[in-house]
Design an enzyme around this catalytic site. Sequence first.
Site, PDB file in Angstrom:
ATOM      1  N   GLY A 226     -11.389   8.118  -3.651  1.00  0.00           N
ATOM      2  CA  GLY A 226     -10.110   7.543  -3.301  1.00  0.00           C
ATOM      3  C   GLY A 226      -9.751   5.894  -4.062  1.00  0.00           C
ATOM      4  O   GLY A 226     -10.599   5.093  -3.926  1.00  0.00           O
ATOM      5  N   SER A 227      -8.744   5.989  -4.728  1.00  0.00           N
ATOM      6  CA  SER A 227      -8.596   4.469  -5.464  1.00  0.00           C
ATOM      7  C   SER A 227      -7.332   4.468  -5.942  1.00  0.00           C
ATOM      8  O   SER A 227      -6.476   5.365  -5.955  1.00  0.00           O
ATOM      9  CB  SER A 227      -9.683   4.195  -6.342  1.00  0.00           C
ATOM     10  N   ARG A 228      -7.276   3.415  -7.130  1.00  0.00           N
ATOM     11  CA  ARG A 228      -5.932   3.314  -7.594  1.00  0.00           C
ATOM     12  C   ARG A 228      -6.282   2.738  -9.122  1.00  0.00           C
ATOM     13  O   ARG A 228      -7.358   2.008  -9.312  1.00  0.00           O
ATOM     14  CB  ARG A 228      -5.112   2.151  -7.084  1.00  0.00           C
TER      15      ARG A 228
END
Length: 284
Positions: A240-242
């Site tokens: 999970g990240s950006r």
Amino acid sequence: MARAPGRWSRHSRTHPRNLAERIDFARGSGANGAPAGPSGRPCCTNDRKAPMSLADTISKTLVPIHREGWPFIAIAGAATLILGWFFDPLFWIGLFLTGWVCYFFRDPARVTPVVEGLVISPADGTVSQVGMARPPVELALGDEPMMRVCVFMNVFNCHVNRAPIGGRVVRVAYKAGKFLNADLDKASEDNERNGLVIENGDVKIGVVQIAGLVARRIVCFVREGENVGMGERFGLIRFGSRLDVYLPEGIVPRVAVGQTMIAGESIIADLRGDQTAAPVTRVG
């Protein structure tokens, strides 16, 4: 008695008429090379091709797993066996989680539009923000705001990151930080991140890997001075990240908030095209 030319006879149907056909019949084949049945007639060969077709389908369905995921898969598999030894329901729970870890670290091939001037998405996910923002100081892209496109990746997206353009990596900068929800705007400043600047001629593109609420490890495969091709793998973020992409001055992105992106395929911007207006979109 001589047989009239062209007249059919049972003898000519069931017996080989030359040496080649005798060899075929001895090997169990009919006149056309197909396996012979009890009557000497060729039988259907589709049964022989079915296993090959099934194997081909399976090989195309199974997606390769990135090497960064193998240690996690091994740990999850071992924990599943140990817990299952003591309590059967835990085995099935662990088996499900092991399958999810395999799915998370998948690394599918992508069809990249290798066209000079295009900027493609570096990550799978959803466009969460589009607008002007100051790039991180460590990228040395200046203090003026730049057009920024943020792609948010949830835990079900493929987390292998790809270069938005081809060129030379002129800067790689890591900065420790917090682990806030990556969908928040302040995550760009407060969260752990790793930034790259890719130079192609007079164009410089900044791309920043940002850790999220669940992510605890940013992996970067490239170093300063190396060359990367458009769509090549350059990193991975676990769980999970950006990713933020900073575009040069005057470039209008060709994406909208909420749009689904595919790393290495979806086009974010066209450096060569008309920059006078943003694209018109609809939801439906």
